[in-house]
Design an enzyme around this catalytic site. Structure first.
Site, PDB file in Angstrom:
ATOM      1  N   PRO A 188       8.412 -32.780  18.144  1.00 56.42           N
ATOM      2  CA  PRO A 188       8.445 -32.886  19.605  1.00 56.42           C
ATOM      3  C   PRO A 188       9.416 -31.895  20.231  1.00 56.42           C
ATOM      4  O   PRO A 188      10.406 -31.490  19.620  1.00 56.42           O
ATOM      5  CB  PRO A 188       8.890 -34.327  19.834  1.00 56.42           C
ATOM      6  CG  PRO A 188       8.480 -35.060  18.581  1.00 56.42           C
ATOM      7  CD  PRO A 188       8.664 -34.058  17.482  1.00 56.42           C
ATOM      8  N   PHE A 189       9.117 -31.525  21.443  1.00 58.94           N
ATOM      9  CA  PHE A 189       9.943 -30.621  22.244  1.00 58.94           C
ATOM     10  C   PHE A 189      10.106 -29.254  21.585  1.00 58.94           C
ATOM     11  O   PHE A 189      11.098 -28.568  21.802  1.00 58.94           O
ATOM     12  CB  PHE A 189      11.312 -31.260  22.542  1.00 58.94           C
ATOM     13  CG  PHE A 189      11.200 -32.583  23.246  1.00 58.94           C
ATOM     14  CD1 PHE A 189      10.911 -32.642  24.594  1.00 58.94           C
ATOM     15  CD2 PHE A 189      11.359 -33.765  22.533  1.00 58.94           C
ATOM     16  CE1 PHE A 189      10.788 -33.870  25.232  1.00 58.94           C
ATOM     17  CE2 PHE A 189      11.241 -34.992  23.162  1.00 58.94           C
ATOM     18  CZ  PHE A 189      10.948 -35.053  24.523  1.00 58.94           C
ATOM     19  N   ARG A 190       9.140 -28.886  20.730  1.00 59.26           N
ATOM     20  CA  ARG A 190       9.125 -27.599  20.042  1.00 59.26           C
ATOM     21  C   ARG A 190      10.333 -27.398  19.115  1.00 59.26           C
ATOM     22  O   ARG A 190      10.734 -26.271  18.830  1.00 59.26           O
ATOM     23  CB  ARG A 190       9.003 -26.443  21.046  1.00 59.26           C
ATOM     24  CG  ARG A 190       7.835 -26.619  22.001  1.00 59.26           C
ATOM     25  CD  ARG A 190       7.461 -25.354  22.708  1.00 59.26           C
ATOM     26  NE  ARG A 190       6.394 -25.590  23.665  1.00 59.26           N
ATOM     27  CZ  ARG A 190       5.102 -25.717  23.391  1.00 59.26           C
ATOM     28  NH1 ARG A 190       4.700 -25.624  22.141  1.00 59.26           N
ATOM     29  NH2 ARG A 190       4.206 -25.928  24.333  1.00 59.26           N
ATOM     30  N   LEU A 191      10.885 -28.509  18.644  1.00 57.44           N
ATOM     31  CA  LEU A 191      11.995 -28.446  17.679  1.00 57.44           C
ATOM     32  C   LEU A 191      11.421 -28.553  16.265  1.00 57.44           C
ATOM     33  O   LEU A 191      11.716 -29.472  15.505  1.00 57.44           O
ATOM     34  CB  LEU A 191      13.000 -29.574  17.961  1.00 57.44           C
ATOM     35  CG  LEU A 191      13.526 -29.616  19.409  1.00 57.44           C
ATOM     36  CD1 LEU A 191      14.493 -30.780  19.594  1.00 57.44           C
ATOM     37  CD2 LEU A 191      14.218 -28.289  19.743  1.00 57.44           C
ATOM     38  N   HIS A 192      10.563 -27.592  15.934  1.00 57.42           N
ATOM     39  CA  HIS A 192       9.753 -27.658  14.726  1.00 57.42           C
ATOM     40  C   HIS A 192      10.579 -27.457  13.458  1.00 57.42           C
ATOM     41  O   HIS A 192      11.681 -26.902  13.484  1.00 57.42           O
ATOM     42  CB  HIS A 192       8.660 -26.593  14.777  1.00 57.42           C
ATOM     43  CG  HIS A 192       7.923 -26.551  16.070  1.00 57.42           C
ATOM     44  ND1 HIS A 192       7.352 -27.671  16.645  1.00 57.42           N
ATOM     45  CD2 HIS A 192       7.665 -25.520  16.929  1.00 57.42           C
ATOM     46  CE1 HIS A 192       6.760 -27.332  17.783  1.00 57.42           C
ATOM     47  NE2 HIS A 192       6.951 -26.034  17.983  1.00 57.42           N
TER      48      HIS A 192
END
Length: 213
Positions: A188-192
């Site tokens: 989520p939130f591009r915190l890959h």
């Protein structure tokens, strides 16, 4: 992917934390097996990137037809655009994207032709109509009309009504032996999560690095 998903409800990993893996091939196999269960079409589809003699990149989707610790294998016409580019510059990049799992795998490495025996063995497993199509197609060359292609298919089919269809001499396969394999998992939130395996040459040990998303 969505930026509104709560960070408290991350996508679960079915086999523990993948970033703890020690080598890439077993991890790739585990991810592929999960993709086979979840992807509606062609979980073995991969984007293949090559470059032409001017250094201009090309990319297209192909189907992986086998992999092991020696590399990732696909088949096509030797005189196709991809075949000509690989002959001139035997390096390539691959990308697997499994949307249903929110995962992707990036692979880079050197390319070598498969053996005649390997090409023969795989060609023998193809449906007969696909074997006939391989003979009829002059892949990547100009085609005047669909009718002309259907005529070519009919001519080849007439020659092979009975018996096996041999592999065309201009049809074979390639193996990409990876020097880099990167595993990416959506968060989520591009915190890959990203980890990259690297090695200097085939047969050498892998090093592993966690990457910023």
């Amino acid at each position: 992917m969505t930026d509104t998903t709560s960070m408290k409800h991350q996508t679960p990993l079915t086999s523990g934390d993948f970033t703890a893996a020690d080598e890439p091939f077993a991890l790739f196999e585990a991810w592929l097996n999960e993709a086979i269960k979840s992807e509606p079409n062609d979980p073995n589809a991969m984007a293949l990137a090559t470059v032409d003699t001017d250094g201009l990149p090309d990319v297209r989707m192909v189907l992986m037809k086998g992999f092991d610790t020696d590399g990732f294998v696909f088949y096509s016409h030797i005189a196709s655009q991809k075949g000509r580019e690989l002959a001139a510059n035997p390096k390539a990049a691959l990308l697997f994207h499994w949307k249903s799992l929110r995962r992707q795998v990036r692979i880079r490495g050197n390319v070598t032709p498969v053996t005649e025996a390997e090409a023969d063995a795989y060609f023998a497993t193809r449906p007969k109509q696909a074997q006939i199509g391989a003979w009829a197609s002059k892949q990547s060359q100009e085609l005047e009309s669909r009718f002309a292609f259907e005529q070519a298919i009919a001519k080849v089919a007439a020659k092979h009504v009975i018996g096996e269809v041999p592999r065309p001499p201009g049809w074979s396969g390639w193996r990409i032996t990876p020097s880099r394999i990167e595993f990416w998992h959506d968060r989520p939130f591009r915190l890959h999560d990203r980890i990259e395996f690297r090695r200097d040459a085939a047969g050498q040990p892998w090093s592993k690095t966690r990457m910023y998303p």
